[in-house]
Design a protein around this motif. Sequence first.
Motif, PDB file in Angstrom:
ATOM      1  N   MET A  74      -4.285  30.821 -14.104  1.00 36.52           N
ATOM      2  CA  MET A  74      -3.799  31.936 -14.723  1.00 36.52           C
ATOM      3  C   MET A  74      -4.605  33.028 -13.883  1.00 36.52           C
ATOM      4  N   TYR A  75      -5.617  32.724 -13.967  1.00 36.21           N
ATOM      5  CA  TYR A  75      -6.175  34.107 -13.640  1.00 36.21           C
ATOM      6  C   TYR A  75      -6.139  34.128 -12.035  1.00 36.21           C
ATOM      7  N   GLU A  76      -5.769  33.441 -11.545  1.00 40.61           N
ATOM      8  CA  GLU A  76      -5.409  33.674  -9.761  1.00 40.61           C
ATOM      9  C   GLU A  76      -3.739  33.541 -10.275  1.00 40.61           C
ATOM     10  N   ASN A  77      -3.496  33.374 -10.852  1.00 35.60           N
ATOM     11  CA  ASN A  77      -1.694  33.969 -10.410  1.00 35.60           C
ATOM     12  C   ASN A  77      -1.121  32.648  -9.962  1.00 35.60           C
ATOM     13  N   VAL A  78      -1.739  31.995 -10.131  1.00 34.24           N
ATOM     14  CA  VAL A  78      -0.517  30.872  -9.608  1.00 34.24           C
ATOM     15  C   VAL A  78      -0.289  29.579 -10.190  1.00 34.24           C
ATOM     16  N   ASN A  79       1.103  29.350 -10.173  1.00 35.85           N
ATOM     17  CA  ASN A  79       1.852  27.782 -10.751  1.00 35.85           C
ATOM     18  C   ASN A  79       0.839  26.275 -10.685  1.00 35.85           C
ATOM     19  N   LEU A  80       0.496  25.689 -11.354  1.00 32.42           N
ATOM     20  CA  LEU A  80       0.062  24.111 -11.213  1.00 32.42           C
ATOM     21  C   LEU A  80       0.614  23.558 -12.773  1.00 32.42           C
ATOM     22  N   TYR A  81       1.347  22.839 -12.449  1.00 36.00           N
ATOM     23  CA  TYR A  81       2.242  21.780 -13.429  1.00 36.00           C
ATOM     24  C   TYR A  81       0.568  20.536 -13.425  1.00 36.00           C
ATOM     25  N   LEU A  82       0.313  20.953 -14.770  1.00 31.09           N
ATOM     26  CA  LEU A  82      -0.861  20.364 -14.982  1.00 31.09           C
ATOM     27  C   LEU A  82      -0.714  19.178 -16.125  1.00 31.09           C
ATOM     28  N   GLN A  83      -1.511  18.212 -15.679  1.00 31.07           N
ATOM     29  CA  GLN A  83      -0.834  17.237 -16.597  1.00 31.07           C
ATOM     30  C   GLN A  83      -1.891  15.840 -16.918  1.00 31.07           C
ATOM     31  N   ARG A  84      -2.394  15.932 -18.556  1.00 32.41           N
ATOM     32  CA  ARG A  84      -3.591  14.455 -18.686  1.00 32.41           C
ATOM     33  C   ARG A  84      -3.296  13.177 -18.369  1.00 32.41           C
ATOM     34  N   VAL A  85      -3.701  12.452 -17.157  1.00 34.35           N
ATOM     35  CA  VAL A  85      -3.267  11.393 -16.024  1.00 34.35           C
ATOM     36  C   VAL A  85      -4.738  10.286 -16.010  1.00 34.35           C
ATOM     37  N   ASP A  86      -4.064   9.287 -16.163  1.00 38.38           N
ATOM     38  CA  ASP A  86      -4.980   7.787 -16.425  1.00 38.38           C
ATOM     39  C   ASP A  86      -5.091   8.025 -15.051  1.00 38.38           C
ATOM     40  N   MET A  87      -5.668   8.031 -13.855  1.00 39.82           N
ATOM     41  CA  MET A  87      -5.496   7.433 -12.625  1.00 39.82           C
ATOM     42  C   MET A  87      -4.697   5.493 -12.261  1.00 39.82           C
ATOM     43  N   THR A  88      -5.086   4.846 -13.518  1.00 35.87           N
ATOM     44  CA  THR A  88      -5.227   3.286 -13.837  1.00 35.87           C
ATOM     45  C   THR A  88      -3.857   3.214 -13.827  1.00 35.87           C
ATOM     46  N   ASP A  89      -2.793   4.283 -14.582  1.00 38.64           N
ATOM     47  CA  ASP A  89      -1.707   3.870 -15.451  1.00 38.64           C
ATOM     48  C   ASP A  89      -1.562   5.069 -15.290  1.00 38.64           C
ATOM     49  N   PHE A  90      -0.622   5.300 -14.605  1.00 42.88           N
ATOM     50  CA  PHE A  90      -0.034   6.467 -14.113  1.00 42.88           C
ATOM     51  C   PHE A  90       1.600   6.062 -13.274  1.00 42.88           C
ATOM     52  N   SER A  91       2.878   6.981 -13.344  1.00 39.59           N
ATOM     53  CA  SER A  91       3.457   7.112 -11.765  1.00 39.59           C
ATOM     54  C   SER A  91       3.853   8.399 -12.055  1.00 39.59           C
ATOM     55  N   THR A  92       5.633   8.918 -10.995  1.00 45.21           N
ATOM     56  CA  THR A  92       5.942   9.752 -11.003  1.00 45.21           C
ATOM     57  C   THR A  92       7.399   9.632 -11.351  1.00 45.21           C
ATOM     58  N   ASP A  93       7.666  11.412 -11.931  1.00 42.35           N
ATOM     59  CA  ASP A  93       9.328  11.355 -11.853  1.00 42.35           C
ATOM     60  C   ASP A  93      10.128  10.375 -10.236  1.00 42.35           C
ATOM     61  N   ARG A  94       9.458  11.522  -9.937  1.00 47.54           N
ATOM     62  CA  ARG A  94       9.290  11.616  -7.982  1.00 47.54           C
ATOM     63  C   ARG A  94       8.594  11.086  -6.838  1.00 47.54           C
ATOM     64  N   GLU A  95       8.696  10.623  -5.749  1.00 47.36           N
ATOM     65  CA  GLU A  95       7.905  10.498  -4.881  1.00 47.36           C
ATOM     66  C   GLU A  95       7.617  11.949  -4.176  1.00 47.36           C
ATOM     67  N   VAL A  96       6.462  12.232  -3.768  1.00 44.91           N
ATOM     68  CA  VAL A  96       5.895  13.506  -3.524  1.00 44.91           C
ATOM     69  C   VAL A  96       5.326  13.039  -1.771  1.00 44.91           C
ATOM     70  N   ASP A  97       5.071  13.649  -0.654  1.00 46.80           N
ATOM     71  CA  ASP A  97       4.719  13.530   0.011  1.00 46.80           C
ATOM     72  C   ASP A  97       2.873  13.013   0.177  1.00 46.80           C
ATOM     73  N   LEU A  98       2.146  13.674  -0.034  1.00 46.69           N
ATOM     74  CA  LEU A  98       0.707  13.934  -0.459  1.00 46.69           C
ATOM     75  C   LEU A  98       0.228  13.594  -1.712  1.00 46.69           C
ATOM     76  N   ILE A  99      -0.982  12.842  -2.167  1.00 47.22           N
ATOM     77  CA  ILE A  99      -1.404  11.728  -2.963  1.00 47.22           C
ATOM     78  C   ILE A  99      -2.960  12.634  -2.925  1.00 47.22           C
ATOM     79  N   LEU A 100      -3.463  12.991  -3.519  1.00 45.83           N
ATOM     80  CA  LEU A 100      -4.712  13.233  -3.401  1.00 45.83           C
ATOM     81  C   LEU A 100      -6.247  12.979  -4.414  1.00 45.83           C
ATOM     82  N   CYS A 101      -7.084  12.387  -4.224  1.00 46.11           N
ATOM     83  CA  CYS A 101      -8.304  11.940  -5.763  1.00 46.11           C
ATOM     84  C   CYS A 101      -9.845  12.087  -4.549  1.00 46.11           C
TER      85      CYS A 101
END
Length: 236
Positions: A74-101
């Motif tokens: 909010m301070y940097e005025n950028v849009n992030l889609y934030l969510q609580r996720v356990d990396m051992t138990d997740f799926s995405t609504d659609r496939e993406v180009d890049l995943i980072l950890c």
Amino acid sequence: MSYENFSYYYDSLMDSKFYDDYLEFIFNHAVFDEVFELACGTGEIAIRLAKAQKQVYASDLSMDMLEVAKQKAMYENVNLYLQRVDMTDFSTDREVDLILCLCDSLNYLLEEKQIIQTFKNVNASLKDNGTFIFDIDSLYKMNHILKDYHEYDEDKDYIFDWQVEYIDNGYVKHHVYIEDKIEDDIVDEYHYQKTFDIHQYLQWLNETGFHKITYYSDFDEYYKDCERIIFVCQKG
């Protein structure tokens, strides 16, 4: 493990140049428009990617980390889609180009089956030829640099005490104590991390659908006694 109050002090302990170097590394090794970051922490990388006009989905297990990331975005005025996720138990609504950890987050998974399941989740969430970038603390760092490591600093405003206990090969326990004298606040937390041999990660990646894999030492050519190993993996 959930960083609790430590999240509010995390950024003060990190070097911003590290994140800038990581951003350069990401752009040098991936072509992408949409990115999903696991264990985004306080959002330093995610915010930089959003400023670069990427669509960023950022997640973490810690609600405190996500709250800090939200306030910073909010301070940097950028849009992030934030969510609580356990990396051992997740799926995405659609496939993406890049995943980072990044930032040795995968080292908080202490069991082999957790790592394998995370790799499976990532593969299922990537587009064909999508890229997965993650890093780990090396066995050398765990067994030599962090073994019985102790850092202490104190001034009129705060006390910082970080102790590392060696448990077993590649396995350590962190004890972080921060006393904020100005805010009259205390952080007292324990964190466990574990790492495995690089060839074990390569085997798990191959078994879960990643076949074009390169790896680096701290943004440069790999060498055995490095501290951080960065993997760049392509799906399919």
